[in-house]
Design an enzyme around this catalytic site. Sequence first.
Site, short mmCIF file in Angstrom:
data_model
loop_
_atom_site.label_atom_id
_atom_site.label_comp_id
_atom_site.label_asym_id
_atom_site.label_seq_id
_atom_site.Cartn_x
_atom_site.Cartn_y
_atom_site.Cartn_z
N GLY A 1 13.80 -35.11 35.08
CA GLY A 1 13.51 -34.09 34.08
C GLY A 1 13.22 -32.71 34.60
O GLY A 1 13.13 -31.76 33.82
N GLU B 1 13.54 -40.11 39.40
CA GLU B 1 14.90 -40.20 38.87
C GLU B 1 15.50 -38.82 38.59
O GLU B 1 15.88 -38.52 37.46
CB GLU B 1 14.88 -41.00 37.56
CG GLU B 1 14.30 -42.41 37.69
CD GLU B 1 14.09 -43.08 36.34
OE1 GLU B 1 14.16 -42.41 35.29
OE2 GLU B 1 13.84 -44.30 36.33
N PRO B 2 15.59 -37.95 39.58
CA PRO B 2 16.13 -36.61 39.32
C PRO B 2 17.64 -36.66 39.11
O PRO B 2 18.35 -37.39 39.81
CB PRO B 2 15.80 -35.85 40.60
CG PRO B 2 15.82 -36.90 41.67
CD PRO B 2 15.31 -38.15 41.02
N ARG C 1 19.67 -33.62 36.95
CA ARG C 1 20.06 -32.21 36.86
C ARG C 1 19.64 -31.42 38.11
O ARG C 1 20.40 -30.59 38.61
CB ARG C 1 19.38 -31.61 35.62
CG ARG C 1 19.80 -30.19 35.29
CD ARG C 1 18.90 -29.60 34.19
NE ARG C 1 18.78 -30.48 33.04
CZ ARG C 1 19.60 -30.46 31.98
NH1 ARG C 1 20.60 -29.61 31.95
NH2 ARG C 1 19.41 -31.30 30.98
N ARG D 1 27.96 -28.33 26.92
CA ARG D 1 26.56 -27.93 26.83
C ARG D 1 26.31 -26.71 25.94
O ARG D 1 25.36 -26.72 25.16
CB ARG D 1 25.97 -27.71 28.24
CG ARG D 1 25.99 -28.99 29.09
CD ARG D 1 25.22 -28.84 30.40
NE ARG D 1 23.81 -28.68 30.15
CZ ARG D 1 23.16 -27.54 30.16
NH1 ARG D 1 23.78 -26.42 30.48
NH2 ARG D 1 21.89 -27.50 29.87
N CYS E 1 40.20 -26.19 18.14
CA CYS E 1 40.26 -25.73 16.76
C CYS E 1 38.94 -25.92 16.04
O CYS E 1 38.86 -26.66 15.05
CB CYS E 1 41.37 -26.47 16.02
SG CYS E 1 42.92 -26.27 16.88
N TYR F 1 23.94 -27.92 23.12
CA TYR F 1 22.53 -27.60 23.37
C TYR F 1 22.26 -26.09 23.32
O TYR F 1 21.21 -25.66 23.79
CB TYR F 1 22.10 -28.08 24.76
CG TYR F 1 22.37 -29.51 25.11
CD1 TYR F 1 21.87 -30.56 24.33
CD2 TYR F 1 23.10 -29.84 26.25
CE1 TYR F 1 22.10 -31.88 24.67
CE2 TYR F 1 23.33 -31.16 26.60
CZ TYR F 1 22.83 -32.17 25.81
OH TYR F 1 23.05 -33.47 26.18
C1 LIG Z 1 18.59 -38.60 31.90
C2 LIG Z 1 17.54 -39.36 32.59
C3 LIG Z 1 17.08 -38.95 33.83
C4 LIG Z 1 17.55 -37.69 34.52
O1 LIG Z 1 17.11 -36.55 33.85
P1 LIG Z 1 17.30 -35.10 34.51
O2 LIG Z 1 16.74 -34.17 33.51
O3 LIG Z 1 18.76 -34.91 34.72
O4 LIG Z 1 16.54 -35.11 35.78
C5 LIG Z 1 16.13 -39.73 34.48
N1 LIG Z 1 15.65 -40.86 33.89
C6 LIG Z 1 16.07 -41.28 32.69
C7 LIG Z 1 15.51 -42.52 32.11
C8 LIG Z 1 17.03 -40.54 31.99
O5 LIG Z 1 17.43 -40.96 30.78
#
Ligand SMILES: *Cc1c(COP(=O)(O)O)cnc(C)c1O
Length: 424
Positions: free
Chosen positions: A239, A278-279, A281, A317, A349, A321
């Site tokens: 995140g 869990e990175p 982005r 995106r 279109c 978003y």
């Molecule tokens: C999408 C997601 C991530 C990665 O999020 P980023 O914002 O890209 O770092 C990590 N864990 C879970 C469970 C996700 O759904």
Amino acid sequence: MHHFDYRDGILHAEDVPLPALADRLGTPTYIYSSATLERHYTVFRDSLGLKDPHIFYAVKANGNLGVLMTLARLGAGADTVSEGEIRKALAAGIPASRIVFSGVGKTEAELAFAVEAGIYQVNVESEGELDLLSKVAAARGKRQPVVLRVNPEVGAGGHAKITTGGAANKFGVSFSEAERLYARAANMPGISIQGLAVHIGSQILKLDALEAAFRKLRGIIETLRAQGHGVTRLDLGGGLGIPYQMQAPYAHGPELLQDYGAMVRAVTEGLDVELGFEPGRLIAGNAGILLARVLYVNERADKRFLVIDAAMNDLVRPAMYDAYHEIWPVKEPEPGLAPAAYDVVGPICESGDTFTTNRLLPPMAPGDLLVFKTAGAYGATMSSTYNQRLLVSEVLVRGADFAVTRPRQTYEQLLGQDRAPNWL
Ligand SMILES: *Cc1c(COP(=O)(O)O)cnc(C)c1O
């Protein structure tokens, strides 16, 4: 930090001039930099300042095989959200022992695949999933290591659609249910409950919401232990956000990561759990660009449209978003050249196929090349064939070398999937 810079007036990806890539491969094309991927991964890892962080790169940000192989070499694991992503991670050489499986809607077949592959951990998001996974694993004579994803009722993120930790979001078991489910999980035949997980959103640039969520998880762990449960793992999710605009106040550098590392160490001090991250982005975003070509410049009395050959199906995106991407011309603008305001649009279109409005760019003409910066995450992975457009090519650059890690789809592939009904 990235490796896309002007040299002698021409934008390069590392040492590769982009016009050469456009000539060889056509446009639009996604281009990824190995050096940027490696740098982001190592800076993140080192800023944690932990002895043995378990880093599970979120494959959904960018699942390109070359990208995954590059990260696998550095020791990255994978955070996956589907059987397809587990298969992709395995194909890239990420061992099952470094794969975690997240997501609110895992099917029985997917859980069976994960158990049989022997993945490191399933991040369970509901009681129903816990029951199903236990049944699936027990039927195979296995106990699947699991962490319970808790919804900390703290949401954050750069847009409502990428906020996942709020009480109203569909992710994770509720804060108040966590203890009861943990106790149930401890007695299930197919489950080896290891700890908790949290992931509150994406494109997070302020650490207070993350810290509040992590503190709540720490509180639950302490309660669980007081009740006699073993807790050995804490998965803190992904995140962390990245600068989509290079100017202040949007720009930020490695300080965010240093602060994140310090915050994580402070919140988990003395907790004695194995920490997971869990990175997505953060690793891939600035490591990729989308290269496109100008088709037409359509002038109206009050507007100037730059029609390019990339569209919302290639990079969704902005439409999905309201995301901002910097747009750089491949030919470096002459100093002092007066910019002009453009609406940059694709050929699809619908009016939603607009990348930006009233963007100041140097004067552009048909045939000119441009790039969307910061397109390495949630770019190619979110693309589609809408309007029967071909999925674009993807290229991994390393120094002066490049490899087409995904060739442009062909019309045979696109149309070859169609089957006529037998009554026509
Ligand atoms: C999408 C997601 C991530 C990665 O999020 P980023 O914002 O890209 O770092 C990590 N864990 C879970 C469970 C996700 O759904």
